[in-house]
Design an enzyme around this catalytic site. Structure first.
Site, PDB file in Angstrom:
ATOM      1  N   LYS A   9     -69.457   2.299  40.426  1.00  0.00           N
ATOM      2  CA  LYS A   9     -68.808   2.309  41.745  1.00  0.00           C
ATOM      3  C   LYS A   9     -67.806   1.155  41.917  1.00  0.00           C
ATOM      4  O   LYS A   9     -67.799   0.199  41.110  1.00  0.00           O
ATOM      5  CB  LYS A   9     -69.899   2.256  42.823  1.00  0.00           C
ATOM      6  CG  LYS A   9     -70.826   3.477  42.804  1.00  0.00           C
ATOM      7  CD  LYS A   9     -71.749   3.472  44.028  1.00  0.00           C
ATOM      8  CE  LYS A   9     -72.684   4.658  44.017  1.00  0.00           C
ATOM      9  NZ  LYS A   9     -73.496   4.745  45.261  1.00  0.00           N
ATOM     10  N   ASN A 112     -73.966  -0.297  45.725  1.00  0.00           N
ATOM     11  CA  ASN A 112     -75.112  -0.370  44.802  1.00  0.00           C
ATOM     12  C   ASN A 112     -74.748  -0.104  43.346  1.00  0.00           C
ATOM     13  O   ASN A 112     -75.562   0.376  42.562  1.00  0.00           O
ATOM     14  CB  ASN A 112     -76.262   0.524  45.290  1.00  0.00           C
ATOM     15  CG  ASN A 112     -75.929   2.005  45.255  1.00  0.00           C
ATOM     16  OD1 ASN A 112     -74.776   2.369  45.051  1.00  0.00           O
ATOM     17  ND2 ASN A 112     -76.922   2.841  45.433  1.00  0.00           N
ATOM     18  N   HIS A 115     -73.973   5.260  40.465  1.00  0.00           N
ATOM     19  CA  HIS A 115     -74.593   6.534  40.861  1.00  0.00           C
ATOM     20  C   HIS A 115     -75.040   7.238  39.591  1.00  0.00           C
ATOM     21  O   HIS A 115     -74.388   7.121  38.556  1.00  0.00           O
ATOM     22  CB  HIS A 115     -73.570   7.430  41.591  1.00  0.00           C
ATOM     23  CG  HIS A 115     -74.020   8.860  41.689  1.00  0.00           C
ATOM     24  ND1 HIS A 115     -74.865   9.304  42.681  1.00  0.00           N
ATOM     25  CD2 HIS A 115     -73.784   9.936  40.876  1.00  0.00           C
ATOM     26  CE1 HIS A 115     -75.118  10.592  42.493  1.00  0.00           C
ATOM     27  NE2 HIS A 115     -74.481  11.001  41.412  1.00  0.00           N
TER      28      HIS A 115
HETATM   29  P1  CMP Z   1     -75.950   7.280  45.349  1.00  0.00           P
HETATM   30  O1  CMP Z   1     -76.961   7.397  44.275  1.00  0.00           O
HETATM   31  O2  CMP Z   1     -74.523   7.212  44.926  1.00  0.00           O
HETATM   32  O3  CMP Z   1     -76.118   8.521  46.365  1.00  0.00           O
HETATM   33  C1  CMP Z   1     -75.697   8.451  47.708  1.00  0.00           C
HETATM   34  C2  CMP Z   1     -75.385   7.058  48.145  1.00  0.00           C
HETATM   35  O4  CMP Z   1     -75.421   6.834  49.536  1.00  0.00           O
HETATM   36  C3  CMP Z   1     -76.431   6.111  47.591  1.00  0.00           C
HETATM   37  O5  CMP Z   1     -76.281   5.982  46.198  1.00  0.00           O
HETATM   38  C4  CMP Z   1     -76.162   4.855  48.416  1.00  0.00           C
HETATM   39  O6  CMP Z   1     -75.160   4.044  47.849  1.00  0.00           O
HETATM   40  C5  CMP Z   1     -75.617   5.431  49.741  1.00  0.00           C
HETATM   41  N1  CMP Z   1     -76.538   5.199  50.863  1.00  0.00           N
HETATM   42  C6  CMP Z   1     -76.296   4.459  51.950  1.00  0.00           C
HETATM   43  N2  CMP Z   1     -77.341   4.462  52.787  1.00  0.00           N
HETATM   44  C7  CMP Z   1     -78.296   5.220  52.217  1.00  0.00           C
HETATM   45  C8  CMP Z   1     -79.625   5.603  52.597  1.00  0.00           C
HETATM   46  N3  CMP Z   1     -80.185   5.202  53.729  1.00  0.00           N
HETATM   47  N4  CMP Z   1     -80.328   6.392  51.739  1.00  0.00           N
HETATM   48  C9  CMP Z   1     -79.771   6.827  50.580  1.00  0.00           C
HETATM   49  N5  CMP Z   1     -78.517   6.501  50.171  1.00  0.00           N
HETATM   50  C10 CMP Z   1     -77.787   5.700  50.984  1.00  0.00           C
END
Ligand code: CMP
Length: 143
Positions: A9, A112, A115
């Site tokens: 990301k 984070n 993905h």
């Molecule tokens: P990712 O695995 O890319 O899938 C969706 C993304 O939404 C997740 O990682 C997080 O970066 C983002 N996100 C933000 N808030 C939340 C939440 N409460 N629960 C899950 N994903 C979240």
């Protein structure tokens, strides 16, 4: 052999840790079957994360994913989906196990670092989204 999709990301690209993250995949036995750096449009990010459309964080997620370039890769290996998720750690870096990518490189649940597909079925869909040229057939199987 299984395939999964990884996205490094914008936060991790800005931190200049693309190589370090790709090395973690290779060191764990995954093969990089395809990789490219690109900038997502809001439309692309919204389509990719359409499953989260009704979630309160959707708008912020799209804004974050379009805030800078990302590196998308197809990872291949035994149990690639589960292995990649283990290497990434929990979605919230504060809950991620020590030594995982998110524990080491991520700041917050929004920023984070990575993905990864959550199932072989979604991996096939996500791979086709970014690498239509690597999909051997028109269906959503895991070829
Ligand atoms: P990712 O695995 O890319 O899938 C969706 C993304 O939404 C997740 O990682 C997080 O970066 C983002 N996100 C933000 N808030 C939340 C939440 N409460 N629960 C899950 N994903 C979240």
């Amino acid at each position: 052999m299984e395939k999964t999709l990884s996205i490094i990301k914008p936060d991790a690209v800005k931190k200049n840790v693309v190589g370090k993250i790709l090395s973690r995949f290779e060191d764990a036995g995954l093969r990089i079957a395809g990789t490219k750096m690109l900038s997502l449009s809001a439309e692309q990010a919204g389509e990719f994360y359409a499953i989260h459309k009704e979630r309160p964080f959707f708008k912020d997620l799209v804004a974050f994913m379009t805030s800078g370039p990302v590196v998308v890769s197809v990872l291949e290996g035994n149990d690639a989906v589960a292995l990649n998720r283990k290497l990434m750690g929990a979605t919230n870096p504060k809950e991620a196990a020590p030594g995982t990518i998110r524990a080491d490189f991520a700041e917050s649940i929004d920023a984070n670092a990575v993905h990864g597909s959550d199932s072989a079925e979604n991996a096939a869909i996500e791979i086709k989204f970014f690498f239509p040229e690597l999909s051997k057939c028109g269906c959503s199987c895991s070829h």
